[in-house]
Scaffold this active site. Structure first.
Site, mmCIF file in Angstrom:
data_model
loop_
_atom_site.group_PDB
_atom_site.id
_atom_site.type_symbol
_atom_site.label_atom_id
_atom_site.label_comp_id
_atom_site.label_asym_id
_atom_site.label_seq_id
_atom_site.Cartn_x
_atom_site.Cartn_y
_atom_site.Cartn_z
ATOM 1 N N ASP A 176 -14.640 38.169 17.415
ATOM 2 C CA ASP A 176 -13.694 37.791 16.362
ATOM 3 C C ASP A 176 -12.393 38.598 16.492
ATOM 4 O OD1 ASP A 176 -13.256 36.438 13.630
ATOM 5 O OD2 ASP A 176 -12.924 38.570 13.171
ATOM 6 N N LYS B 243 -8.394 37.475 17.436
ATOM 7 C CA LYS B 243 -7.206 37.842 16.657
ATOM 8 C C LYS B 243 -6.134 38.484 17.548
ATOM 9 C CE LYS B 243 -9.876 38.365 12.438
ATOM 10 N NZ LYS B 243 -10.757 39.261 11.687
ATOM 11 N N ILE C 28 -15.254 29.964 2.215
ATOM 12 C CA ILE C 28 -13.805 29.860 2.043
ATOM 13 C C ILE C 28 -13.431 28.559 1.340
ATOM 14 C CG2 ILE C 28 -11.574 29.947 3.235
ATOM 15 C CD1 ILE C 28 -13.359 32.484 3.593
HETATM 16 N N1 NAD Z 1 -14.773 35.384 5.570
HETATM 17 C C1 NAD Z 1 -13.570 35.792 5.807
HETATM 18 O O1 NAD Z 1 -13.147 36.854 5.337
HETATM 19 C C2 NAD Z 1 -12.662 35.009 6.672
HETATM 20 C C3 NAD Z 1 -11.356 35.465 6.881
HETATM 21 C C4 NAD Z 1 -10.481 34.710 7.692
HETATM 22 C C5 NAD Z 1 -10.950 33.550 8.273
HETATM 23 N N2 NAD Z 1 -12.208 33.128 8.045
HETATM 24 C C6 NAD Z 1 -12.640 31.897 8.680
HETATM 25 O O2 NAD Z 1 -13.020 30.959 7.684
HETATM 26 C C7 NAD Z 1 -13.824 29.973 8.302
HETATM 27 C C8 NAD Z 1 -14.925 29.567 7.330
HETATM 28 O O3 NAD Z 1 -15.728 30.660 7.036
HETATM 29 P P1 NAD Z 1 -16.853 30.554 5.921
HETATM 30 O O4 NAD Z 1 -17.352 31.919 5.693
HETATM 31 O O5 NAD Z 1 -16.351 29.784 4.780
HETATM 32 O O6 NAD Z 1 -17.970 29.712 6.681
HETATM 33 P P2 NAD Z 1 -19.194 28.944 6.054
HETATM 34 O O7 NAD Z 1 -20.235 28.909 7.086
HETATM 35 O O8 NAD Z 1 -19.525 29.495 4.701
HETATM 36 O O9 NAD Z 1 -18.624 27.479 5.796
HETATM 37 C C9 NAD Z 1 -18.287 26.625 6.852
HETATM 38 C C10 NAD Z 1 -18.216 25.217 6.313
HETATM 39 O O10 NAD Z 1 -17.759 24.381 7.347
HETATM 40 C C11 NAD Z 1 -18.515 23.192 7.368
HETATM 41 N N3 NAD Z 1 -18.475 22.646 8.725
HETATM 42 C C12 NAD Z 1 -18.893 23.198 9.875
HETATM 43 N N4 NAD Z 1 -18.705 22.360 10.895
HETATM 44 C C13 NAD Z 1 -18.123 21.266 10.384
HETATM 45 C C14 NAD Z 1 -17.694 20.052 10.934
HETATM 46 N N5 NAD Z 1 -17.799 19.802 12.239
HETATM 47 N N6 NAD Z 1 -17.147 19.142 10.088
HETATM 48 C C15 NAD Z 1 -17.042 19.394 8.780
HETATM 49 N N7 NAD Z 1 -17.427 20.517 8.215
HETATM 50 C C16 NAD Z 1 -17.981 21.447 9.010
HETATM 51 C C17 NAD Z 1 -19.873 23.602 6.923
HETATM 52 O O11 NAD Z 1 -20.591 22.508 6.407
HETATM 53 C C18 NAD Z 1 -19.518 24.618 5.839
HETATM 54 O O12 NAD Z 1 -19.309 23.924 4.634
HETATM 55 C C19 NAD Z 1 -14.274 30.579 9.618
HETATM 56 O O13 NAD Z 1 -13.567 29.946 10.669
HETATM 57 C C20 NAD Z 1 -13.854 32.019 9.528
HETATM 58 O O14 NAD Z 1 -13.509 32.586 10.758
HETATM 59 C C21 NAD Z 1 -13.056 33.831 7.258
HETATM 60 N N1 HSE Z 2 -15.070 38.119 9.810
HETATM 61 C C1 HSE Z 2 -13.698 38.423 9.762
HETATM 62 C C2 HSE Z 2 -13.058 37.742 8.634
HETATM 63 C C3 HSE Z 2 -11.569 37.854 8.648
HETATM 64 O O1 HSE Z 2 -11.040 37.101 9.670
HETATM 65 C C4 HSE Z 2 -13.554 39.926 9.641
HETATM 66 O O2 HSE Z 2 -14.515 40.563 9.308
HETATM 67 O O3 HSE Z 2 -12.474 40.444 9.854
#
Ligand code: NAD
Ligand code: HSE
Ligand code: NA
Length: 815
Positions: free
Chosen positions: A679, A683, A476
């Site tokens: 998850d 929500k 993200i």
């Molecule tokens: N993938 C989706 O569709 C989606 C949708 C809604 C919300 N999200 C949320 O987005 C968030 C990120 O997801 P992602 O797929 O990018 O994860 P990811 O694992 O690809 O990236 C997470 C990042 O956070 C960093 N990180 C972790 N702990 C940390 C800390 N203590 N301090 C600083 N940096 C830290 C890691 O180094 C990494 O860069 C999650 O909380 C997820 O629930 C994702």
């Molecule tokens: N992992 C989550 C991302 C969106 O929050 C899902 O699949 O719905």
């Protein structure tokens, strides 16, 4: 007839003198015979002061004198023809010899009287004017050098002499009428008393000379040529977006530059002001730029303020006590005392209870002010009618200025909103009933932030800058940076918003830049950064950078950043998070965050906590805020599980479809969080809380769709292995559904405060039957949407749509 005044930098180098000649040529070709008032070459007055004060302390001045000579001689050599050089050298040399004699006297006597000091200083203007007049005479034979000490008559207050206006104007008019055909080159700053002894006019003295000549000769305008593009909306060293003002009234110019004026010193302009002569401030180094016109009759403007002025270091003194309540004459005594002691009072406030008076002074005057007050009011202090004076230091003043604020409600509201939102505490406030100026006292530490926030607040036609500090550079985080980078010029042009990423951290490294980290090279820069990631330090740095419109963005899936949210809100910084952990842990914590954000007037946006970028949180909030009541929510809120069920067809293996969902960026960093229902639970919990239910995790009933072996897996790899081993389990599930003409759906429900998530097989009569891809769907049944629910549907997972949701939240900060 025009007056052209050139300041120190405009006569400070060969190049600037050439520009000066060109400017003059333009006027002469238009048939003008201007009066040209000149300052000393830049740096020369300071050098003269240093020599004189040094000599008084027994320090030799020969080297400095040689430097002074050289600066003038170099110009002569460059700009005068060889045959014209010698007469100029001779005349200058006479000045330098006189100066040397004077300084020698100071050195011998070890004494520098104000009178001698004025004499020493006068050589700056006398040398520059002589030299430039000689150079100009090569181009304009009518050039004529004038020593203003022959024409401006003052009293004998050396250093800051008072002008005898009547006599001076007579002398100037008389002289000018005899030299109408001449271009007069006049020494700025210097004058003489009745005995013919040299005096100087004090701060901004050459501007004063120009105004005196302008007034005496009824000039059509006075041009002040300096090294900046006129007067600006704020101090450009602190406010990068400050811009030049085309027009100001005299009052506005006074108010704006009263505090630490750099461009002109308006009190010197009073003679011009009284005669309504326009003053044009121009830049010698950018002569085509229009500059600022200070005039009596400005064109109407629709901006409520013209600019923001500031003083970066003041102290305040606070006097309290019953002794001043209802007592006429108390403040008279106080302020006459300060005037007598020549302590300049910058700002005064008194509450209507009359119990206390607060006033601001220069830091240097603070202790002396306290001493004289405590002496003067000794009896009142003894009788306890007055408390001891309380001093506060390291403060600053910021003032908004403009005649338009008169009779315009909301101007002060805007000022205090900008300050309050950025967590800037206001110590004291002053507004004159003339309504040209509202001044507030704040901590000096907050000045730059305050100036920028207030500037952004008032000049909304300009770009508003958001400063973002981002945690997480994964799926993200990276996508957000890419989107911001691609969209930045559009945002700036169409929405007037500029986003600067002022800090980035992941689990390994962190970096900061208050001017904005480049979104083209952030990866390399972060890689090369010597800062090891440390959340506590990250937050501390963000706070100490003290930037306006500041936003903390959590793009991690970690509980660690969540522990800092409250502190961040308390620092008046908004929080945007796609991380669901903050809002889905204890209800107490959820409430604390919301309360803290509200209390500190900042935003807490988490649209992507539910359904990624789909407008779900926002929709619910609008329903609630407009007085609706949520009766029931039915939803599919796992993009991952949606994708899996929609692609788990034919002979596809469940294991492979899960892998694919992860590769497509739909899953949580750990896909077990999706498949276990955790998850989804988060929500539902967040929605329930936003709908007004103080629910906890244990209140959500989850029917797991995973066999126990998968739930027990320790690592992600173990989990995939277990999933593979359970392929038959999932294939059976699928076969069963297909046999009944049904599809598998993992559905959440919130019904009158009861929440559950169940695995269902639904047929085509069910509204969730036709879902495809990673779609989420949510239906809100409310008091108003009773017959047919309000439905939001669309892709609810994936990096692009999630980052876009974070992006949208960011743009809405402070809106
Ligand atoms: N993938 C989706 O569709 C989606 C949708 C809604 C919300 N999200 C949320 O987005 C968030 C990120 O997801 P992602 O797929 O990018 O994860 P990811 O694992 O690809 O990236 C997470 C990042 O956070 C960093 N990180 C972790 N702990 C940390 C800390 N203590 N301090 C600083 N940096 C830290 C890691 O180094 C990494 O860069 C999650 O909380 C997820 O629930 C994702
Ligand atoms: N992992 C989550 C991302 C969106 O929050 C899902 O699949 O719905
Ligand atoms: Na959403």
């Amino acid at each position: 007839m025009k007056i052209l005044k050139f300041g120190g930098t405009s006569v400070g180098s060969v190049q600037s003198i050439q520009t000066l000649l060109n400017i003059l040529r333009g006027e002469v070709e238009n048939g003008e015979k201007p009066v040209v008032v000149l300052s000393a070459m830049s740096g020369v007055t300071n050098l003269l002061v240093a020599m004189a004060e040094g000599a008084a302390n027994g320090i030799e001045f020969t080297a400095q004198l040689a430097e002074l000579e050289k600066r003038h001689f170099d110009v002569v050599k460059s700009l005068l023809t060889v045959q014209n050089q010698n007469p100029a050298f001779t005349r200058l040399k006479i000045f330098f010899n006189n100066l040397e004699d004077l300084l020698q006297g100071v050195l011998t006597l070890r004494e520098l009287t104000p009178k001698t000091r004025d004499q020493v200083l006068s050589f700056g203007e006398r040398c520059s004017t002589l030299m430039i007049c000689k150079i100009a005479a090569q181009h304009f034979p009518e050039a004529h050098c004038v020593d203003a000490s022959d024409l401006i008559r003052t009293d004998s207050s050396f250093g800051q002499a008072k002008v005898n206006s009547e006599l001076t104007e007579q002398l100037i008019r008389g002289f000018h009428s005899e030299h109408r055909d001449k271009i007069l080159f006049v020494t700025g700053f210097i004058a003489a008393n009745d005995a013919g002894q040299l005096t100087t006019l004090g701060r901004g003295g050459s501007d004063y000379t120009a105004a005196i000549f302008g007034s005496a000769l009824n000039a059509q305008e006075i041009q002040i040529w300096t090294d900046v593009n006129g007067m600006m909306t704020a101090d450009p060293r602190m406010v990068k977006k400050a811009f030049s003002l085309p027009e100001l009234t005299y009052t506005e110019a006074m108010e704006l530059s009263y505090f630490g004026a750099k461009v002109i010193y308006p009190p010197t302009m009073i003679p011009a002001f009284l005669k309504k002569i326009p003053i044009v401030i121009k830049n010698t180094f950018e002569p085509e730029f229009e500059g600022t016109v200070i005039r009596h009759d400005c064109k109407p403007s629709n901006l409520p303020i013209k600019g923001i002025s500031s003083i970066n270091n003041i102290s305040i003194l606070n006097l309290e006590g019953s002794g001043m309540v209802g007592k006429s004459g108390f403040s008279g005594r106080l302020f006459s005392l300060l005037a007598r002691e020549q302590i300049n009072v910058i700002l005064i406030t008194q509450s209507s209870s009359e119990h206390s008076i607060t006033f601001a002074v220069q830091p240097d005057d603070t202790e002396r002010a306290r001493e004289v007050i405590e002496q003067e009011f000794e009896l009142e202090l003894l009788a306890k009618k007055l408390e001891h004076v309380v001093i506060e230091k390291n403060l600053a003043i910021i003032a908004i200025v403009g005649e338009n604020m008169k009779q315009t409600p909301g101007v002060s509201g805007k000022l205090f909103h900008a300050l309050g939102r950025n967590g800037i505490n206001v110590r004291a406030i002053a507004q004159g009933s003339s309504e040209y100026n509202i001044s507030v006292i704040i901590s000096a530490h907050d000045l730059a932030k305050a100036l920028n926030a207030v500037h952004d607040g008032f000049f909304t036609q300009l770009t508003k800058t958001l400063h973002a500090f981002c945690l997480g550079t994964g799926n993200i985080g990276q996508t957000l940076f890419k989107q911001l980078n691609a969209h930045s010029s559009y945002l700036q042009e169409h929405n007037g918003i500029q986003v600067k990423i002022a800090g980035i951290a992941n689990t390994r490294k962190m970096m900061f830049n208050s001017d904005g980290i480049s979104l083209d090279s952030w990866q390399d820069e972060l890689q090369a950064s010597h800062h090891t990631a440390d959340l506590q330090e990250f937050v501390a740095r963000m706070k100490s950078m003290n930037l306006p419109n500041c936003v903390f963005i959590d793009n991690t899936a970690s509980p660690k950043p969540v522990a800092f949210y409250e502190e961040v809100f308390k620092s008046n910084i908004s929080v945007i998070t796609c991380n669901k952990i903050g809002n889905s842990a204890s209800y107490q914590q959820y409430k604390t965050f919301h309360d803290a954000a509200q209390q500190h007037g900042v935003d807490f946006f988490y649209e992507t906590n539910v359904g990624a970028g789909l407008p779900i949180i926002r929709t619910l909030k609008d329903l609630m805020n407009s007085g609706d009541r949520v009766a029931k929510i039915e939803a599919i809120l796992s993009g991952t599980i949606s994708f899996i069920f929609n692609n788990f067809k034919g002979d596809a293996s469940f294991h492979d479809v899960v892998k694919e969902a992860q590769e497509k960026g739909y899953t949580e960093p750990d896909p077990r969080d999706d498949l276990s229902g955790k998850d989804f639970m988060r929500k539902i919990l967040i929605l329930a809380r936003d709908a007004g239910y103080a629910m906890e995790e244990a209140d959500v009933k989850i029917e797991s769709m995973l066999p126990q072996s998968c739930l027990d897996a320790q690592t992600v790899d173990d989990f995939y292995a277990a999933l593979k081993a359970e392929d038959a389990f999932f294939s059976n599930l699928k076969a069963k559904a297909e046999a009944g003409g049904k599809v598998l759906r993992y559905i959440g429900k919130l019904d009158n405060g009861k929440a559950e998530i169940t695995l269902q097989m639904v047929d085509e009569s069910h509204p969730f039957f036709t879902l495809s891809g990673s779609d989420n769907i949510i239906s809100f049944t409310t008091d108003r949407y009773k017959e047919r629910p309000l439905v939001v549907k669309g892709p609810g997972a994936g990096a692009e749509v999630t980052a876009a949701g974070v992006f949208a939240d960011l743009i809405n900060v402070g809106a």
